[in-house]
Design an enzyme around this catalytic site. Structure first.
Site, PDB file in Angstrom:
ATOM      1  N   CYS A   5       0.843  -1.290   0.083  1.00  0.00           N
ATOM      2  CA  CYS A   5       0.074  -0.045   0.081  1.00  0.00           C
ATOM      3  C   CYS A   5       0.922   1.270   0.149  1.00  0.00           C
ATOM      4  O   CYS A   5       2.108   1.060  -0.405  1.00  0.00           O
ATOM      5  CB  CYS A   5      -1.085  -0.122   1.277  1.00  0.00           C
ATOM      6  SG  CYS A   5      -0.262  -0.060   2.811  1.00  0.00           S
ATOM      7  N   ASN A   8       2.391   1.467   4.387  1.00  0.00           N
ATOM      8  CA  ASN A   8       2.852   0.116   5.068  1.00  0.00           C
ATOM      9  C   ASN A   8       2.404   0.256   6.477  1.00  0.00           C
ATOM     10  O   ASN A   8       3.046  -0.248   7.463  1.00  0.00           O
ATOM     11  CB  ASN A   8       4.073  -0.160   4.918  1.00  0.00           C
ATOM     12  CG  ASN A   8       4.476  -1.845   5.129  1.00  0.00           C
ATOM     13  OD1 ASN A   8       5.513  -2.153   5.694  1.00  0.00           O
ATOM     14  ND2 ASN A   8       3.400  -2.560   5.268  1.00  0.00           N
ATOM     15  N   CYS A  10      -1.196   0.651   7.521  1.00  0.00           N
ATOM     16  CA  CYS A  10      -2.708   0.436   7.841  1.00  0.00           C
ATOM     17  C   CYS A  10      -3.179  -0.709   6.812  1.00  0.00           C
ATOM     18  O   CYS A  10      -3.204  -1.962   7.374  1.00  0.00           O
ATOM     19  CB  CYS A  10      -3.554   1.670   7.099  1.00  0.00           C
ATOM     20  SG  CYS A  10      -3.046   3.159   8.315  1.00  0.00           S
ATOM     21  N   ARG A  11      -3.193  -0.610   5.456  1.00  0.00           N
ATOM     22  CA  ARG A  11      -3.817  -1.546   4.829  1.00  0.00           C
ATOM     23  C   ARG A  11      -2.976  -2.784   4.628  1.00  0.00           C
ATOM     24  O   ARG A  11      -3.445  -4.089   4.682  1.00  0.00           O
ATOM     25  CB  ARG A  11      -4.393  -0.970   3.358  1.00  0.00           C
ATOM     26  CG  ARG A  11      -5.384  -0.104   3.209  1.00  0.00           C
ATOM     27  CD  ARG A  11      -5.485   0.836   2.346  1.00  0.00           C
ATOM     28  NE  ARG A  11      -4.376   1.607   2.012  1.00  0.00           N
ATOM     29  CZ  ARG A  11      -4.132   2.111   0.572  1.00  0.00           C
ATOM     30  NH1 ARG A  11      -5.077   2.183  -0.086  1.00  0.00           N
ATOM     31  NH2 ARG A  11      -3.265   3.094   0.787  1.00  0.00           N
ATOM     32  N   SER A  12      -1.904  -2.718   4.087  1.00  0.00           N
ATOM     33  CA  SER A  12      -1.097  -4.021   3.725  1.00  0.00           C
ATOM     34  C   SER A  12      -0.535  -4.554   5.095  1.00  0.00           C
ATOM     35  O   SER A  12      -0.550  -5.894   4.710  1.00  0.00           O
ATOM     36  CB  SER A  12       0.290  -3.541   2.849  1.00  0.00           C
ATOM     37  OG  SER A  12       1.262  -2.648   3.389  1.00  0.00           O
ATOM     38  N   ASP A 120      -8.142   3.674   1.335  1.00  0.00           N
ATOM     39  CA  ASP A 120      -7.175   4.120   2.428  1.00  0.00           C
ATOM     40  C   ASP A 120      -7.866   4.477   3.506  1.00  0.00           C
ATOM     41  O   ASP A 120      -8.561   5.418   3.618  1.00  0.00           O
ATOM     42  CB  ASP A 120      -6.337   5.115   1.900  1.00  0.00           C
ATOM     43  CG  ASP A 120      -5.178   5.524   2.771  1.00  0.00           C
ATOM     44  OD1 ASP A 120      -5.015   5.122   4.051  1.00  0.00           O
ATOM     45  OD2 ASP A 120      -4.467   6.318   2.436  1.00  0.00           O
TER      46      ASP A 120
HETATM   47  P1  4NP Z   1      -1.725   2.896   4.018  1.00  0.00           P
HETATM   48  O1  4NP Z   1      -2.253   4.272   4.754  1.00  0.00           O
HETATM   49  O2  4NP Z   1      -1.380   3.205   2.779  1.00  0.00           O
HETATM   50  O3  4NP Z   1      -2.723   1.853   4.051  1.00  0.00           O
HETATM   51  O4  4NP Z   1      -0.675   2.172   5.014  1.00  0.00           O
HETATM   52  C1  4NP Z   1      -1.573   5.341   4.827  1.00  0.00           C
HETATM   53  C2  4NP Z   1      -0.701   5.689   6.021  1.00  0.00           C
HETATM   54  C3  4NP Z   1       0.000   6.763   5.686  1.00  0.00           C
HETATM   55  C4  4NP Z   1      -0.246   7.659   4.901  1.00  0.00           C
HETATM   56  C5  4NP Z   1      -0.962   7.374   4.004  1.00  0.00           C
HETATM   57  C6  4NP Z   1      -1.776   6.307   3.924  1.00  0.00           C
HETATM   58  N1  4NP Z   1       0.346   9.032   4.742  1.00  0.00           N
HETATM   59  O5  4NP Z   1       0.049   9.814   4.246  1.00  0.00           O
HETATM   60  O6  4NP Z   1       1.225   9.070   5.721  1.00  0.00           O
END
Ligand code: 4NP
Length: 149
Positions: A5, A8, A10-12, A120
């Site tokens: 994602c 790294n 939240c989702r992945s 997200d």
């Molecule tokens: P992820 O979520 O891609 O599912 O881990 C996010 C975590 C951090 C950010 C964006 C999405 N960020 O902009 O910091």
């Protein structure tokens, strides 16, 4: 299998957790990892809300640490799954010229959800994390079904 994602955190990590837990249940040996296309959170543990959501499903992901996806991942993993279409494009941009890894959008695995993102949840709330968990779980079910054949 590698799940990727943006951050790294939240989702992945949730996808990694869901697949690893099901693989253990099914007695299937598979290497599972996750990474982010971005580097802002490298070395950090998952988002507190992702830890809580995985915990609700009996999985402790507090020990996971974020890392950035890199070209060599295409040589180490047979399958790389992007959590959303932007992640897929960003992965295509860093892929080595020659590799054998299969790069796919994760939700393409789930009938009726082809082409869609695991949305997200970072700027969302607990419900958004629940939805993301449901999505990655549905994909993990399909993967386990395929691996078990
Ligand atoms: P992820 O979520 O891609 O599912 O881990 C996010 C975590 C951090 C950010 C964006 C999405 N960020 O902009 O910091």
């Amino acid at each position: 299998m590698l799940f990727v994602c943006l951050g790294n955190i939240c989702r992945s990590p949730m996808a990694e957790a869901a697949l690893r837990a099901r693989a253990v249940e099914a007695g299937i040996a598979v290497t599972v990892d996750s990474a982010g296309t971005g580097d802002w959170h490298v070395g950090r543990s998952p988002d507190r809300r992702a830890i809580i959501e995985a915990g609700r499903h009996g999985i402790d992901i507090s020990g996971y640490r974020a890392r950035q996806a890199k070209a060599e991942d295409f040589l180490r993993f047979s399958h790389i799954f992007a959590l959303d279409p932007q992640n897929l494009r960003d992965l295509q941009a860093i892929a080595p010229r020659r590799h054998l890894a299969r790069l796919e959008l994760l939700m393409d695995l789930v009938p009726g959800r082809e082409g869609t993102a695991v949305v997200d949840p970072y700027y969302g709330d607990a419900e958004d994390f629940e939805r993301a968990w449901a999505d990655v779980s549905a994909a993990a079910d399909v993967l386990i079904e395929r691996l078990g054949r």
